[in-house]
Design a protein around this motif. Structure first.
Motif, PDB file in Angstrom:
ATOM      1  N   ASP A   8      86.587  -5.604-142.375  1.00  0.00           N
ATOM      2  CA  ASP A   8      86.753  -5.928-140.327  1.00  0.00           C
ATOM      3  C   ASP A   8      87.329  -4.914-140.328  1.00  0.00           C
ATOM      4  O   ASP A   8      89.168  -4.158-141.129  1.00  0.00           O
ATOM      5  CB  ASP A   8      87.613  -7.190-141.278  1.00  0.00           C
ATOM      6  N   THR A   9      87.192  -4.172-139.345  1.00  0.00           N
ATOM      7  CA  THR A   9      87.859  -3.039-138.647  1.00  0.00           C
ATOM      8  C   THR A   9      89.009  -3.924-137.856  1.00  0.00           C
ATOM      9  O   THR A   9      88.464  -4.613-137.145  1.00  0.00           O
ATOM     10  CB  THR A   9      86.627  -1.915-138.526  1.00  0.00           C
ATOM     11  N   THR A  36      94.114  -7.493-135.474  1.00  0.00           N
ATOM     12  CA  THR A  36      94.048  -5.871-137.442  1.00  0.00           C
ATOM     13  C   THR A  36      94.089  -4.784-137.176  1.00  0.00           C
ATOM     14  O   THR A  36      94.422  -4.266-136.287  1.00  0.00           O
ATOM     15  CB  THR A  36      92.549  -6.305-137.751  1.00  0.00           C
ATOM     16  N   THR A  90      87.985 -10.608-136.597  1.00  0.00           N
ATOM     17  CA  THR A  90      88.546 -10.777-137.840  1.00  0.00           C
ATOM     18  C   THR A  90      88.512 -12.693-138.069  1.00  0.00           C
ATOM     19  O   THR A  90      88.241 -13.344-138.862  1.00  0.00           O
ATOM     20  CB  THR A  90      89.846 -10.673-137.373  1.00  0.00           C
TER      21      THR A  90
HETATM   22 MG   LIG Z   1      90.716  -8.094-135.708  1.00  0.00          MG
END
Ligand SMILES: [Mg+2]
Ligand SMILES: Nc1nc2c(ncn2[C@@H]2O[C@H](COP(=O)(O)OP(=O)(O)O)[C@@H](O)[C@H]2O)c(=O)[nH]1
Lengths: 868, 233
Positions: free
Chosen positions: B54-55, B35, B18
């Motif tokens: 973004d996982t 996240t 992230t």
């Molecule tokens: Mg993240």
């Protein structure tokens, strides 16, 4: 970060449903147009008509009127209701059977068509059959791992497909050929037509209730791990980031741009645009949340409520009010889908402008500028924030409702001078940028006047640039402002731009005279001279001519000498044409009489630069030079630079000009020691012997004498020059004097200027006593010259002969081939045979009689005729 | 609007995925919150819109990875240079998620948080454009010995090629695809993303011409070579 996106409004109160029967629970609902259906745990279906009412204050309420209710005859709850309005049918799932009832009277259809063995069912909202009187129904069958597709018509049903799934399905949604299924351990997409399936992601349906919701074309919303609301397309990919719900979501629905979800305590509202939680509404014991044609309905066991979205505009305004610009803009952009184009554009522009002002108030000028630009802000909105900048005559009134909350810049900056300066600097650059773009159209005056005021106040150098280029500054407003800020030079420019040159000059002259203070230009006097030089107002030029000349004779005279030629009149024209103000030389010289230095400069301009061939000016100039020389000579003993310079000018004029009155000058010179000048004057009179006599005998300046010979004959032919040189030689060799110096001069003359003499004549003159040695350079040169001439002549002769030979060759060639004349040949003119041996032959080979040729010479037409 | 191509960031939680994306898109470093599920960002690259996903590295969201990777044109496998386990996880846990990616998907391996290592100052010196970052490096005392070296990443890259049954000759060289970055200082972050975007463009062009290649048809012997059943090789 909360926002009011929805309002919860009751639709059906509990007493309407159950009266005093406390055990009745709402099991399922369906809403289709104004028809609201409710299925209960006691196997009843209720039908209500739902009326939306908007109060004058804009408050929305719903009034539900019960139409009827119907007992379905089982001991089971009604578990699902779906309306098929095109068929006028309501599909009712109860006791694993889907029955079709009439939408209006809730009576079962006579054919008794039904679907048996359904756990749950859904309608295909993107049906593949083009038949409008048929709905596609997908059921999860009571048979294990089985999905069935049915076509449902007004009074019959037909199974079209049965597919088996890898695991037991728990929930289903359909779009076209695609089924989105919640299986026991995962979600999948299954194409029931091809049988191809695609895994989405694992999910344990036993632990948590899955949600599968079609939210639009080929896209589904799913309950994911960790309380996520996941988006997936029929291709098995996610095109939106997930939203984060609570862990135990019961139902979810989409109401663009929001995802609404229900858990046991709250209704949550997330934006699809930025995934943020926007609103939380407390709602206890809810167990149904569904959207019907855009209408979101929630229900507890006892009551039904409608989640009414607030107008997007309201929401956006709320966001702006709390300065959440980014969110407001994202929402506004998304609103494009829901608002008619025209209305949207007006709204969106306004939002951009408001957002611009929010950034502006935070001194984020870059962002503000971009928003003003894209929002096509009327620049005057911005200008009007700054006190006194808009011209008093401006008709501008701020838009209503206002775009921002500020009365003016003072309020905005709360008197912070530094902030104020920054704001002003921003406006300067902004106005400067937009003034030449279409943004300025319609109010260029307001913009330029404001810009002028800002520049003047900030002492900005661009003030002058603004005033000397095309601008729309309003005169009265700007003038007052410039005067207030003591920008007198600029004020002059403003007057000038507005055609008031007299006012401009008056002001500038005051500055130079020190009556008012403005140090903008240190060279203001020169500027004025320049200004007058190009000023076409004759009267004005004459008015300030004296002032300018008094300040500086040399510089001031430029107003006449540098004036564009078309303004000056040199040739005599009828008097009425010239006017007393015109810049003809007589008028100018009248004015310059008091200023001798200017007068000289002006005459030099006429004589030397303009090359005017008028005796008057040439003589006048010569006399002025002469007087100056004599005057200087009388006061200075040794040669000062000024004297030398003036004398050089005098000589040069006397030599080069052919228009002055020679005798007049000669008279003035007589009795002075200006010998050289006298010599020049004699030269002009062609009295070369007198001139040379002066040079040789009085000045004894031999090189001057030689120079004299050269310049006097400059534009003349060689014999003239030779005559002059001979004359000089004679002066040197004057038998009267046997001055050794002169003899030497004669020898030098001959040796240095051999080419200017006719050697034969020289030899007769030279005294016998001179040795060859003495004259050897002269003789050598003369000799060489003579030989050169001879050889050149020979070459000319040779070339001429060669040319002659070429012609001869041509002639022989032409004569070369024989011409046979027989009685068979005919004359080309008269077409009769030749009877005599004499004939005429043309270069092209044509032969004619001699008499025909003669005729042809006289009458050329005939030949043309005969040749064709 | 539908993006033209997809880039996915994979890796264990806390390696800085992230932060890397945030550094690239917002040009600053900020404390992130863990996240949830996934997030994405659209980047205009020339005429193309590239979505960057973004996982979430958390085990809980692991199952979502395959779906995020479906049809991806590039996968950025991220680890923390000070945490060997994070590199091991890439092979053990995350590599399998990329099975759904486009068959010509490119792989990048990124070691993040190099600013924390004692090698960082050295790295900066070899870097021509070492800007104000030098200031950040002044507190040498907190530096630690790097746990994962670039060689380890290169070795992993080669393993991936084997796993994907790709020939080294057909794909970008390992040295080109292994990066070391710092989301905190911005070191090589732009370089990382821009290198990837440049490589993604041809894949987008190919995808637009032929349609997505993410489903592997087992009956087609040509693509069989690219499937996972490496046992017969
Ligand atoms: Mg993240
Ligand atoms: N020193 C340092 N810390 C970093 C760097 N990148 C991320 N972090 C920190 O590592 C933690 C996890 O970062 P995050 O981006 O949330 O990791 P993610 O779980 O992979 O998305 C946060 O506390 C960040 O501040 C880096 O390059 N250097």
């Amino acid at each position: 970060m909360s926002l009011k996106a929805f309002k919860l409004v009751p639709a059906v109160e509990r007493e309407m449903l159950m009266g005093d029967k406390a055990r009745i629970n709402v099991e399922c609902i369906e809403c289709c147009g104004k028809n609201l259906y409710i299925g209960t745990n006691e196997c009843f279906v209720y039908h209500f008509l739902l009326e939306e009412k908007i109060s004058s204050a804009g408050k929305i309420t719903f009034a539900a009127t019960k139409q009827l209710h119907k007992y379905l005859g089982f001991k089971k709850a009604v578990s699902e209701l779906k309306a098929a309005s095109a068929l006028n049918r309501l599909l009712v799932l109860c006791d694993n059977t889907i029955t079709l009832v009439n939408m209006m009277n809730l009576e079962p259809i006579p054919t008794g068509a039904r679907i048996k063995g359904a756990v749950t069912f859904t309608l295909n909202e993107n049906p593949m059959s083009g038949d409008p009187f048929c709905v596609e129904v997908c059921i999860i069958s009571v048979k294990r791992r089985t999905i069935q597709m049915f076509m449902v018509y007004e009074d019959r049903v037909q199974i079209v497909k049965e597919v088996s799934t890898p695991e037991q399905p728990c929930a289903v949604a359909v779009d076209g050929h695609y089924l989105c299924l919640a299986l026991t351990t995962q979600y999948i997409i299954l194409n029931y037509n091809t049988g191809i399936s695609q895994d989405l992601f694992p999910y344990c349906s036993d632990e948590k209730r899955p949600i599968v919701k079609r939210i639009g074309r080929q896209e589904f919303l799913l309950a994911g791990p960790g309380g996520l609301g996941m988006f997936a397309t029929v291709d098995g990919i996610s095109q939106r980031a997930p939203v984060h719900w609570s862990e135990n979501v019961i139902g979810a629905a989409l109401c663009f741009p929001y995802v609404v979800a229900l858990d046991s305590e709250f209704i949550t509202v997330h934006s699809m645009l930025d995934q943020q939680l926007k609103q939380t509404l407390p709602f206890k014991e809810g167990h149904i949340l569904q959207d019907f044609e855009g209408k979101v309905i929630v229900a507890t066991n006892k009551g039904v409520y409608i989640l009414v979205p607030l107008p997007l505009e309201r929401q956006i305004q709320d966001l702006l009010t709390s300065h959440r610009v980014e969110e407001a803009l994202v929402l506004a952009k998304a609103a494009r889908r829901n608002i008619p184009k025209e209305k949207f554009q007006v709204m969106y522009k306004r939002i951009l402008q408001q957002a611009g002002f929010i950034h502006f108030a935070q001194l984020q000028f870059l962002e503000a500028k971009e928003l003003f630009r894209s929002g096509q802000l009327d620049v005057r909105e911005l200008i009007s924030l700054y006190p006194f900048l808009l011209p008093t005559s401006s008709s501008f009134i701020r838009s209503h409702p206002p775009l921002h909350e500020y009365a003016d810049l003072n309020q905005l900056t709360q008197g912070d001078q530094e902030k104020m300066t920054k704001c002003k600097r921003f406006l300067m650059s902004y106005l400067n940028e937009v003034r030449s773009t279409e943004v300025a159209n319609g109010y260029k005056e307001d913009i330029d006047t404001a810009l002028l005021k800002l520049y003047a106040e900030a002492n900005h150098e661009s003030l002058l640039d603004l005033l000397v280029s095309e601008n729309f500054c309003l005169l009265t407003d700007s003038a007052a402002w410039l005067e207030k800020h003591k920008k007198y030079f600029a004020l002059g420019l403003l007057y000038h731009y507005n055609g008031q040159d007299a006012a401009a000059l008056q002001l500038w002259v005051k500055i130079v005279n020190g009556d008012v203070q403005d140090s903008t230009r240190s060279d203001l006097y020169e500027y004025i001279v320049d200004f007058l030089t190009f000023c076409s107002d004759q009267e004005l030029v004459w008015k300030y001519a004296e002032w300018v000349l008094q300040k500086s004779e040399e510089v001031g005279v430029q107003i006449f000498t540098k004036r564009p030629l078309e303004d000056q009149i040199f040739t005599k024209r009828p008097l009425e044409d010239q006017g007393k103000n015109s810049f003809n030389p007589d008028n100018v010289m009248n004015c310059l009489n008091k200023y001798p230095k200017s007068l000289v400069k002006y005459l030099e301009y006429l004589v030397l630069d303009r090359k005017i061939k008028k005796e008057k000016y040439h003589t006048h100039l010569a006399v002025l030079y002469l007087e100056a020389v004599l005057q200087l000579k009388s006061v200075t003993t040794d040669n000062c630079a000024e004297l030398t310079e003036t004398q050089t000018k005098l000589r040069s004029l006397l030599q080069k000009s052919d228009f002055y009155r020679i005798h007049l000058i000669l008279d003035k010179i007589k009795g002075t020691d200006l010998h050289m000048e006298r010599a020049i004057l004699y030269g002009k009179l062609e009295e070369h012997d007198k001139a040379l006599h002066i040079l040789v005998h009085e000045l004894k300046d031999f090189s001057a004498a030689e120079d004299y010979c050269i310049w006097s004959s400059e534009s003349k032919d060689l014999p003239y020059r030779q005559r002059l040189f001979h004359m000089l030689l004679l002066v040197y060799l004057n038998p009267g004097s046997s001055d050794c110096e002169l003899v030497m001069a004669a020898v030098d003359l001959l040796n240095n200027h051999a080419a200017e003499f006719d050697a034969a004549r020289v030899l007769q003159l030279v005294p016998d006593s001179w040795s060859v040695q003495l004259l050897s350079p002269f003789l050598t040169r003369a000799m060489r010259e003579s030989i050169h001439t001879k050889r050149m002549t020979q070459i000319t002769l040779g070339l001429a002969k060669a040319e002659n030979l070429i012609y001869k060759h041509d002639k022989v060639k032409l004569k070369g081939s024989p011409i046979i004349l027989s009685d068979k040949k005919l004359c080309q003119v008269c077409q009769s045979p030749f009877c005599e041996p004499a004939f005429v032959r043309y270069p092209n080979g044509g032969m004619v009689h001699t008499h025909c040729a003669a005729k042809r010479l006289m009458n050329p037409n005939m030949t043309n005729h005969s040749q064709t | 609007m539908k993006p033209d191509g997809k880039v996915v960031l994979l890796g264990d939680m806390n390696v800085g995925k992230t932060s890397l994306l945030h550094r690239y898109t917002e040009r600053r470093f900020q404390d992130t919150i863990s996240t949830v599920g996934g997030a994405f960002y659209l980047k205009q690259w020339g005429p193309y819109n590239i979505s960057i996903w973004d996982t979430a590295g958390r085990e809980q969201f692991h199952g979502l990875g395959s779906m995020y990777c479906r049809g991806a044109a590039a996968v950025i496998l991220t680890y923390d240079v000070n945490n060997l386990q994070s590199l091991i996880e890439l092979e053990d846990r995350f590599l399998a998620l990329t099975d759904t990616a486009s068959t010509d998907c490119i792989f990048a391996i990124v070691g993040n948080k190099v600013d924390l290592t004692n090698e960082y100052a050295l790295l900066l010196e070899t870097e021509e454009e070492n800007r104000s970052e030098k200031l950040v490096t002044s507190c040498i005392s907190t530096k630690v010995q790097k746990q994962v070296h670039l060689d380890d990443a290169v070795a992993l890259y080669k393993k991936i090629l084997k796993y994907k049954m790709l020939d080294e000759k057909d794909v970008p060289a390992a040295e080109k695809m292994c990066f070391e970055t710092s989301a905190k200082t911005g070191y090589k972050v732009d370089y990382l993303f821009e290198t990837i975007f440049d490589m993604v463009v041809p894949i987008i062009l190919r995808q637009q011409a032929e349609g997505p290649l993410q489903t592997v048809d087992l009956t087609n012997c040509k693509s069989a070579k690219r499937t996972k059943s490496g046992c017969c090789a």
